[in-house]
Design an enzyme around this catalytic site. Structure first.
Site, PDB file in Angstrom:
ATOM      1  N   ASP A 168       0.856  -1.323   0.078  1.00  0.00           N
ATOM      2  CA  ASP A 168       0.013   0.042   0.116  1.00  0.00           C
ATOM      3  C   ASP A 168       0.775   1.272  -0.025  1.00  0.00           C
ATOM      4  O   ASP A 168       2.175   1.302   0.024  1.00  0.00           O
ATOM      5  CB  ASP A 168      -1.088  -0.178   1.011  1.00  0.00           C
ATOM      6  CG  ASP A 168      -2.086   0.908   0.853  1.00  0.00           C
ATOM      7  OD1 ASP A 168      -2.208   1.756   0.114  1.00  0.00           O
ATOM      8  OD2 ASP A 168      -3.157   0.751   1.538  1.00  0.00           O
TER       9      ASP A 168
HETATM   10  C1  BGC Z   1      -5.341   2.854   0.269  1.00  0.00           C
HETATM   11  C2  BGC Z   1      -5.675   2.057  -0.507  1.00  0.00           C
HETATM   12  C3  BGC Z   1      -5.443   2.454  -1.929  1.00  0.00           C
HETATM   13  C4  BGC Z   1      -4.194   3.222  -2.277  1.00  0.00           C
HETATM   14  C5  BGC Z   1      -4.073   3.597  -3.769  1.00  0.00           C
HETATM   15  C6  BGC Z   1      -4.242   3.881   0.149  1.00  0.00           C
HETATM   16  O1  BGC Z   1      -4.021   5.237   0.722  1.00  0.00           O
HETATM   17  O2  BGC Z   1      -5.062   2.428   1.401  1.00  0.00           O
HETATM   18  O3  BGC Z   1      -6.909   1.003  -0.172  1.00  0.00           O
HETATM   19  O4  BGC Z   1      -5.750   1.311  -3.000  1.00  0.00           O
HETATM   20  O5  BGC Z   1      -4.034   4.411  -1.428  1.00  0.00           O
HETATM   21  O6  BGC Z   1      -5.017   4.650  -3.858  1.00  0.00           O
END
Ligand code: BGC
Length: 746
Positions: A298
């Protein structure tokens, strides 16, 4: 036998001489790659890195020099995200085209894989169709809707030129404080794994080369939602027995359903950041669950091993730690540090080349599967799948089925259409409070990006009732001070027969949604008290992503409708339910707590159920305001007795459980039959009930149907003290509605 061997040889030899499998293609390509090219593939950056003006960009225009630097010089394998807000479909097609044009300038011409978060519809394309958040989809108890909505999401992503979706969210919503609760399918494991696996199949089953499919990305592995404080990305303390019982099964099912990729939990479990956990990433996910797809981090999570979690003394140690644990791709995402550090780490022998090859092969296989090597550009055939009128109808079906009626004192609902209505409360003229997170922007709060034909609750009610019958004390926007003017509400109520009070939460996503208190904010409670004090009947409509406590006002509300954040058609669905044009059938996917000290989940343990007060051992420990599975209808349903095909289930045999359901009211209605079981005695304290199956049926007024469930031993299983999933012989209770039956397993 000889004939078989001959056939085998023929096919093996043709396989080599003829078309190569995606695996073989990836292996062939891998052999040609330099270390730099390999590490580039493992690097994912945000679009801000290549956009003109970086984060300040508003139109998606790319900076050719920055793009060349990322794709040609750093050879990045993947780009994600938006800057600012959603773009038009044609803008996305231009963006992807420009990126893939640049990928053609690289030595090996490896296409770039673009990923976006289409978690309740395609979030980041303007005019896409937004569906209820997962919490609302869970309330529908209708996997068919989950399937159809995921297919639309896939088509609208692919129409935008994007083939990788960071969905579905498979985190189990057992901590209602958690700011990402709305993204979950609620507190139950069975609903989570059923809906999650359905979504994965829907995204991928057409075949990833087909312009109707996208690669799914299950997230956030593992235990992310179990934060102790409920604040996003804060520590989780999770005994393995609980992890395996409540948080792992959703991922296990999604792997079986064919998920292509997985995103990792940003937090730590028992002191170990998940991005550094070889046990969870390699031993459990790869070896035990047999997951073959791509593991992506992530946001910034490798860096955070060093600068937030403090388990890696240097940024390079963090990179080596995560890649060695099993990470294939790093969502870096704002620079190229990962690329430089990983090259260094490999050269210093801190990360074996075999691990790099393993990671890169998985990335390449996915790119081959997605058809990116054949044609990385937005497909003409995909474009026509955007924004079809049928999607709006589906969004309305989903919003309708999510609507969960929690209270209907003296059948005050549905309301007659000739009454004078006062519409009040902060969500009455808000669009963002009906859609929630990941809606055209990350936070979902900027209403200028929503489709022009999005309706507010006030508009939907006026459309139905005629403007002359509706008065309001509200102004546009959730935070508008007009919305909290209790004195104004009190005086306006003089001219109304009924007050529809729209309370809840405005949109939020991730950490900005952290809250100090689940109680409804004071000014909303004050508004509700003022409304009740007018003496006019008050119908409370809740648009919220998680259960905000309403115990202080619930007794004075005559009707309560839980609408969640149900997407584009939330307002229409609310109005249809309030005025009887739709008979509600949604069921709570969580226990609606009374208060902070009463957060007990439905599948509680026996000692949570017994309240040892003054030797009064009544089973009153599970005392939510509204229980899990609760939801009223404008008609009534009666159950016959439970019929079992046998009083004993043996070994691997199957048991049929049937029950007749009668619609005893005078309206047609949808109804979900839920089957729960209880293991009467077990080696681990058994849960008081576990949902094991559900079926949603349509029943005409007066109609009776028989519903059949087939159970086997796996439906009765639990995780024992040795962390094995077992079914122990003994007595079981099966519960449907108010009916119970017993059988033994041996
Ligand atoms: C979130 C994810 C997301 C990623 C990309 C992160 O802050 O936790 O769920 O897929 O950002 O946008």
């Amino acid at each position: 036998m000889k004939k078989l061997l001959f056939l085998f040889l023929i096919s093996a030899c043709c396989g080599q001489a003829g078309a190569q499998t995606d695996q073989q293609k990836a292996e062939t390509l891998l052999k040609k790659m330099t270390l730099e090219e390999k590490v580039g593939q493992m690097t994912q950056v945000t679009i801000a890195v290549v956009a003109k003006g970086a984060w300040a960009n508003q139109d998606g225009s790319l900076d050719p020099a920055a793009l060349k630097k990322a794709v040609t010089d750093y050879k990045v394998g993947s780009i994600l995200n938006v800057v600012g807000h959603a773009f038009l479909v044609d803008d996305w097609r231009k963006i992807i085209t420009q990126i893939e044009d640049e990928s053609k300038n690289t030595r090996l011409k490896i296409p770039v894989l673009y990923g976006l978060d289409g978690i309740h519809g395609q979030t980041y394309t303007l005019n896409s169709t937004l569906f209820p958040q997962n919490i609302g989809m869970a309330a529908t108890r209708n996997p068919e809707l989950v399937r159809s909505a995921a297919k639309v999401t896939a088509m609208e992503l692919r129409a935008s030129g994007v083939r990788w979706n960071f969905a579905p969210v498979l985190d189990c919503g057992r901590q209602p404080l958690w700011s990402r609760f709305p993204e979950t399918y609620g507190e139950d494991v069975y609903i989570g794994k059923t809906m999650g696996a359905t979504a994965v199949k829907a995204y991928e089953e057409d075949g990833l080369k087909n312009p109707t499919a996208v690669a799914s990305c299950m997230k956030h592995y593992l235990g992310y939602s179990a934060s102790r404080t409920g604040k996003d990305r804060t520590p989780i303390y999770l005994p393995e027995i609980e992890m395996r019982e409540y948080y792992l099964p959703q991922f296990r099912e999604a792997v079986k359903a064919g998920a292509s990729s997985i995103m990792i939990n940003s937090s730590e479990i028992n002191g170990e950041p998940v991005h550094a956990s070889k046990y969870l990433l390699t031993d459990v996910l790869r070896k035990e669950l047999g997951f073959e797809g791509l593991i992506v981090t992530d946001w910034e999570d490798i860096k955070r091993l060093h600068d937030r979690h403090f388990v890696a003394a240097t940024p390079r140690e963090a990179v080596a730690m995560a890649v060695n644990a099993g990470i294939d791709m790093s969502m870096v995402p704002s620079d190229f540090s990962f690329y430089d550090l990983l090259i260094e780490a490999v050269k210093k022998g801190e990360v074996p080349m075999a691990r790099i090859d393993d990671a890169v092969k998985r990335i390449l296989v996915l790119k081959y599967k997605l058809g990116l090597f054949d044609n990385p550009y937005p497909e003409p055939a995909a474009a026509s799948n955007f924004g079809k009128p049928s999607y709006q109808a589906l969004a309305l079906d989903a919003a309708h089925e999510a609507m969960t009626l929690l209270k209907n004192q003296n059948n005050i609902l549905p309301l007659a259409k000739n009454r004078k209505i006062l519409v009040a409360g902060p969500s009455a003229q808000s669009i963002s409070a009906l859609n929630g997170c990941w809606s055209y922007t990350w936070q979902g709060k900027e209403e200028q990006w929503y489709p022009a034909d999005s309706k507010t609750i006030l508009q939907a009610i006026m459309d139905k009732m005629g403007a002359a019958n509706v008065i309001t004390t509200t102004g546009k926007g959730f935070d508008n001070t007009m919305n909290y003017d209790a004195a104004n509400l009190t005086s306006a109520a003089v001219n109304a027969d009924i007050i529809i009070l729209c309370l809840g939460e405005d949109a939020y996503a991730e950490s900005p949604g952290n809250t100090r208190d689940l109680a409804l904010p004071d000014e909303q409670t004050a508004l509700a008290k003022a409304a009740a004090a007018t003496g006019k009947p008050v119908i409370l409509v809740l648009t919220e992503g998680r259960p905000r406590f309403i115990s202080a006002i619930e007794p004075s509300m005559k009707g309560i409708l839980m609408a969640y954040w149900s997407g584009k058609k939330t307002a229409e669905a609310i109005a249809d339910v309030l005025f009887g044009d739709y008979n509600p059938g949604g069921r709570l996917p969580f226990s609606y707590p009374r208060s902070m000290g009463e957060i007990v989940l439905y599948d509680r343990k026996p000692t949570e159920d017994v309240r040892e007060v003054f030797n009064d051992n009544k089973n009153s420990g599970y005392d939510p305001l509204f229980p899990f599975g609760y939801g009223l209808s404008y008609t009534t349903f009666d159950y016959g007795d439970i019929q079992l095909s046998s009083s004993a289930l043996t070994g691997n045999a199957k048991l049929t459980v049937s029950i007749t359901v009668k619609n005893t009211g005078n309206r047609d209605g949808k109804h979900t039959v839920e089957l729960y079981t209880r293991d009467v005695y077990a080696s681990i304290t058994p849960c008081m009930q576990r949902l094991r199956a559900f079926q949603k049926i349509d029943l005409k007024a007066g109609e009776t149907k028989t519903v059949r469930f087939t159970l086997d031993k796996n439906d009765l299983a639990f995780v024992n003290a040795k962390l094995k999933t077992v079914t122990e012989p003994g007595e079981f209770e099966v519960m449907i509605g108010d009916k119970k039956a017993k059988f033994t397993y041996r």
